[in-house]
Design a protein around this motif. Sequence first.
Motif, PDB file in Angstrom:
ATOM      1  N   ILE A  76       0.836  -1.206   0.000  1.00 27.58           N
ATOM      2  CA  ILE A  76       0.000   0.000   0.000  1.00 27.58           C
ATOM      3  C   ILE A  76       0.869   1.253   0.000  1.00 27.58           C
ATOM      4  CG2 ILE A  76      -1.623   1.334   1.405  1.00 27.58           C
ATOM      5  CD1 ILE A  76      -2.889  -1.351   2.206  1.00 27.58           C
ATOM      6  N   VAL A  77       1.909   1.273   0.815  1.00 24.59           N
ATOM      7  CA  VAL A  77       2.808   2.436   0.864  1.00 24.59           C
ATOM      8  C   VAL A  77       3.505   2.617  -0.486  1.00 24.59           C
ATOM      9  CG1 VAL A  77       4.928   3.320   1.906  1.00 24.59           C
ATOM     10  CG2 VAL A  77       3.129   2.385   3.354  1.00 24.59           C
ATOM     11  N   LEU A  78       3.965   1.544  -1.071  1.00 25.48           N
ATOM     12  CA  LEU A  78       4.609   1.642  -2.390  1.00 25.48           C
ATOM     13  C   LEU A  78       3.636   2.135  -3.458  1.00 25.48           C
ATOM     14  CD1 LEU A  78       6.894  -1.520  -2.485  1.00 25.48           C
ATOM     15  CD2 LEU A  78       7.590   0.871  -2.303  1.00 25.48           C
ATOM     16  N   ALA A  79       2.391   1.714  -3.384  1.00 21.32           N
ATOM     17  CA  ALA A  79       1.392   2.179  -4.346  1.00 21.32           C
ATOM     18  C   ALA A  79       1.147   3.676  -4.185  1.00 21.32           C
ATOM     19  CB  ALA A  79       0.088   1.398  -4.169  1.00 21.32           C
ATOM     20  N   ILE A  80       1.083   4.160  -2.959  1.00 19.60           N
ATOM     21  CA  ILE A  80       0.891   5.597  -2.719  1.00 19.60           C
ATOM     22  C   ILE A  80       2.091   6.377  -3.239  1.00 19.60           C
ATOM     23  CG2 ILE A  80       0.715   7.351  -0.906  1.00 19.60           C
ATOM     24  CD1 ILE A  80      -0.950   5.275   0.682  1.00 19.60           C
ATOM     25  N   VAL A  81       3.291   5.887  -2.961  1.00 25.12           N
ATOM     26  CA  VAL A  81       4.502   6.551  -3.451  1.00 25.12           C
ATOM     27  C   VAL A  81       4.515   6.560  -4.979  1.00 25.12           C
ATOM     28  CG1 VAL A  81       7.019   6.352  -3.583  1.00 25.12           C
ATOM     29  CG2 VAL A  81       5.847   6.092  -1.389  1.00 25.12           C
ATOM     30  N   ALA A  82       4.098   5.472  -5.606  1.00 22.10           N
ATOM     31  CA  ALA A  82       4.067   5.400  -7.064  1.00 22.10           C
ATOM     32  C   ALA A  82       3.076   6.402  -7.637  1.00 22.10           C
ATOM     33  CB  ALA A  82       3.705   3.982  -7.512  1.00 22.10           C
ATOM     34  N   VAL A  83       1.921   6.548  -7.009  1.00 19.91           N
ATOM     35  CA  VAL A  83       0.926   7.522  -7.491  1.00 19.91           C
ATOM     36  C   VAL A  83       1.467   8.944  -7.360  1.00 19.91           C
ATOM     37  CG1 VAL A  83      -1.341   8.521  -6.985  1.00 19.91           C
ATOM     38  CG2 VAL A  83      -1.070   6.032  -7.106  1.00 19.91           C
ATOM     39  N   ILE A  84       2.081   9.242  -6.230  1.00 21.57           N
ATOM     40  CA  ILE A  84       2.654  10.590  -6.039  1.00 21.57           C
ATOM     41  C   ILE A  84       3.748  10.842  -7.066  1.00 21.57           C
ATOM     42  CG2 ILE A  84       4.001  12.018  -4.457  1.00 21.57           C
ATOM     43  CD1 ILE A  84       2.426  10.667  -2.167  1.00 21.57           C
ATOM     44  N   TRP A  85       4.604   9.875  -7.308  1.00 19.44           N
ATOM     45  CA  TRP A  85       5.665  10.027  -8.308  1.00 19.44           C
ATOM     46  C   TRP A  85       5.087  10.255  -9.696  1.00 19.44           C
ATOM     47  CZ3 TRP A  85       6.772   6.940 -12.553  1.00 19.44           C
ATOM     48  CH2 TRP A  85       7.932   7.270 -13.232  1.00 19.44           C
ATOM     49  N   ALA A  86       4.056   9.477 -10.055  1.00 19.78           N
ATOM     50  CA  ALA A  86       3.448   9.598 -11.368  1.00 19.78           C
ATOM     51  C   ALA A  86       2.791  10.966 -11.559  1.00 19.78           C
ATOM     52  CB  ALA A  86       2.418   8.484 -11.572  1.00 19.78           C
ATOM     53  N   ILE A  87       2.152  11.478 -10.515  1.00 23.99           N
ATOM     54  CA  ILE A  87       1.528  12.803 -10.597  1.00 23.99           C
ATOM     55  C   ILE A  87       2.590  13.872 -10.792  1.00 23.99           C
ATOM     56  CG2 ILE A  87       0.260  14.538  -9.264  1.00 23.99           C
ATOM     57  CD1 ILE A  87      -1.389  12.221  -8.104  1.00 23.99           C
ATOM     58  N   ARG A  88       3.711  13.751 -10.115  1.00 20.20           N
ATOM     59  CA  ARG A  88       4.801  14.736 -10.257  1.00 20.20           C
ATOM     60  C   ARG A  88       5.412  14.695 -11.655  1.00 20.20           C
ATOM     61  NH1 ARG A  88       8.455  14.937  -4.776  1.00 20.20           N
ATOM     62  NH2 ARG A  88       6.926  16.029  -3.510  1.00 20.20           N
ATOM     63  N   VAL A  89       5.553  13.485 -12.207  1.00 24.86           N
ATOM     64  CA  VAL A  89       6.164  13.345 -13.527  1.00 24.86           C
ATOM     65  C   VAL A  89       5.230  13.931 -14.591  1.00 24.86           C
ATOM     66  CG1 VAL A  89       6.844  11.659 -15.281  1.00 24.86           C
ATOM     67  CG2 VAL A  89       7.616  11.402 -12.911  1.00 24.86           C
ATOM     68  N   LEU A  90       3.957  13.717 -14.460  1.00 26.00           N
ATOM     69  CA  LEU A  90       3.006  14.257 -15.434  1.00 26.00           C
ATOM     70  C   LEU A  90       2.853  15.709 -15.157  1.00 26.00           C
ATOM     71  CD1 LEU A  90       0.288  11.472 -15.449  1.00 26.00           C
ATOM     72  CD2 LEU A  90       2.066  11.853 -17.146  1.00 26.00           C
TER      73      LEU A  90
END
Length: 60
Positions: A46-60
């Motif tokens: 769950i923590v990795l999924a949240i980090v991945a979503v935050i990273w993806a939002i920053r990249v876009l």
Amino acid sequence: MSTSSPSSGASLGKRALALLVLLVAAWILFKVVIGVVTAVATVVVIVLAIVAVIWAIRVL
């Protein structure tokens, strides 16, 4: 002359009961350990999924 040593049948029964108790306790402990590992793995995912979503939002 009487001896107070237990008969082999009673001793064998006690050993079988002790083995059964040991196996049941080991099985319960195994289930608890598997449950703890599963809970930790779930939190990590769950923590990795949240980090991945935050990273993806920053990249876009």
